[in-house]
Design a protein around this motif. Structure first.
Motif, PDB file in Angstrom:
ATOM      1  N   UNK A  38       0.863  -1.175   0.000  1.00  0.00           N
ATOM      2  CA  UNK A  38       0.000   0.000   0.000  1.00  0.00           C
ATOM      3  C   UNK A  38       0.903   1.229   0.000  1.00  0.00           C
ATOM      4  N   UNK A  39       0.688   2.145  -0.936  1.00  0.00           N
ATOM      5  CA  UNK A  39       1.470   3.365  -1.027  1.00  0.00           C
ATOM      6  C   UNK A  39       0.552   4.551  -0.757  1.00  0.00           C
ATOM      7  N   UNK A  40       1.047   5.474   0.053  1.00  0.00           N
ATOM      8  CA  UNK A  40       0.229   6.636   0.413  1.00  0.00           C
ATOM      9  C   UNK A  40       1.076   7.894   0.397  1.00  0.00           C
ATOM     10  N   UNK A  41       0.459   8.994   0.028  1.00  0.00           N
ATOM     11  CA  UNK A  41       1.094  10.296   0.156  1.00  0.00           C
ATOM     12  C   UNK A  41       0.424  11.024   1.308  1.00  0.00           C
ATOM     13  N   UNK A  42       1.253  11.393   2.284  1.00  0.00           N
ATOM     14  CA  UNK A  42       0.780  12.013   3.519  1.00  0.00           C
ATOM     15  C   UNK A  42       1.238  13.473   3.529  1.00  0.00           C
ATOM     16  N   UNK A  43       0.411  14.349   4.033  1.00  0.00           N
ATOM     17  CA  UNK A  43       0.785  15.746   4.217  1.00  0.00           C
ATOM     18  C   UNK A  43       2.039  15.787   5.099  1.00  0.00           C
ATOM     19  N   UNK A  44       3.052  16.566   4.712  1.00  0.00           N
ATOM     20  CA  UNK A  44       4.322  16.610   5.449  1.00  0.00           C
ATOM     21  C   UNK A  44       4.128  17.073   6.894  1.00  0.00           C
ATOM     22  N   UNK A  45       3.201  17.989   7.127  1.00  0.00           N
ATOM     23  CA  UNK A  45       2.938  18.468   8.492  1.00  0.00           C
ATOM     24  C   UNK A  45       2.369  17.332   9.349  1.00  0.00           C
ATOM     25  N   UNK A  46       1.457  16.546   8.793  1.00  0.00           N
ATOM     26  CA  UNK A  46       0.896  15.399   9.516  1.00  0.00           C
ATOM     27  C   UNK A  46       1.987  14.372   9.804  1.00  0.00           C
ATOM     28  N   UNK A  47       2.896  14.193   8.864  1.00  0.00           N
ATOM     29  CA  UNK A  47       3.997  13.238   9.047  1.00  0.00           C
ATOM     30  C   UNK A  47       4.903  13.679  10.197  1.00  0.00           C
ATOM     31  N   UNK A  48       5.232  14.962  10.244  1.00  0.00           N
ATOM     32  CA  UNK A  48       6.079  15.463  11.338  1.00  0.00           C
ATOM     33  C   UNK A  48       5.384  15.273  12.683  1.00  0.00           C
ATOM     34  N   UNK A  49       4.082  15.483  12.731  1.00  0.00           N
ATOM     35  CA  UNK A  49       3.307  15.272  13.966  1.00  0.00           C
ATOM     36  C   UNK A  49       3.356  13.796  14.371  1.00  0.00           C
ATOM     37  N   UNK A  50       3.244  12.907  13.392  1.00  0.00           N
ATOM     38  CA  UNK A  50       3.323  11.472  13.679  1.00  0.00           C
ATOM     39  C   UNK A  50       4.693  11.113  14.230  1.00  0.00           C
ATOM     40  N   UNK A  51       5.753  11.669  13.639  1.00  0.00           N
ATOM     41  CA  UNK A  51       7.112  11.409  14.138  1.00  0.00           C
ATOM     42  C   UNK A  51       7.262  11.901  15.575  1.00  0.00           C
ATOM     43  N   UNK A  52       6.709  13.066  15.848  1.00  0.00           N
ATOM     44  CA  UNK A  52       6.763  13.637  17.195  1.00  0.00           C
ATOM     45  C   UNK A  52       6.021  12.742  18.194  1.00  0.00           C
TER      46      UNK A  52
END
Length: 108
Positions: A38-52
Motif C-alpha cells: 500500500x502506497x500513500x502520500x501524507x501531508x508533510x505536516x501530519x507526518x512530522x506530527x506522527x514522528x513527534x
C-alpha cells in the motif's frame, strides 16, 4: 447502489520510511502480512506530527487511512491519506470475580 471503498492500515513497531513527494507531501509504503503493498502520500505536516508522537509515547500503534485505489503495478494506493498515532496504554490487571470473592471470604 452507491459504494465507497475506504481502507485503514494498522502498523506498529516503527514508522515506515518517508520520501519527499510533490505538493508538500511525503510518500510511504506499507506491506501487509500477505505481501500486499500500500502506497500513500501524507501531508508533510501530519507526518512530522506522527514522528513527534512516536517519540513521545513509550508504546504506540498507528494507522494510515483513506480511499482505496489501484496502482499500475498491481499494488494499492491510499488516496487522500491521513496518518494517526495512538498511545498504547498498559492494560489493567483485573482479578477474576471468583478469585476476588474467595479471597474476601477467606479474610472474614
Amino acid at each position: 447502489m452507491e459504494a465507497k471503498s475506504e481502507v485503514i492500515i494498522k502498523f506498529s513497531g516503527s514508522l515506515p520510511t518517508a520520501t519527499p513527494a510533490e505538493n508538500k507531501k511525503v510518500e510511504i509504503s506499507l506491506t501487509d502480512q500477505n505481501g500486499i503493498v500500500f502506497t500513500a502520500q501524507i501531508n508533510a505536516k501530519s507526518w512530522r506530527k506522527a514522528e513527534s508522537n512516536t517519540a513521545e509515547f513509550a508504546d504506540w500503534a498507528g494507522t494510515v487511512s483513506g480511499k482505496l485505489g489501484r496502482a499500475a503495478d498491481g499494488s494499492f494506493l491510499v488516496i487522500d491519506a491521513g496518518i494517526q498515532i495512538f498511545e498504547k496504554k498498559p492494560k489493567e490487571v483485573k482479578l477474576e470475580v471468583g478469585a476476588a470473592v474467595s479471597e474476601a471470604g477467606a479474610s472474614s
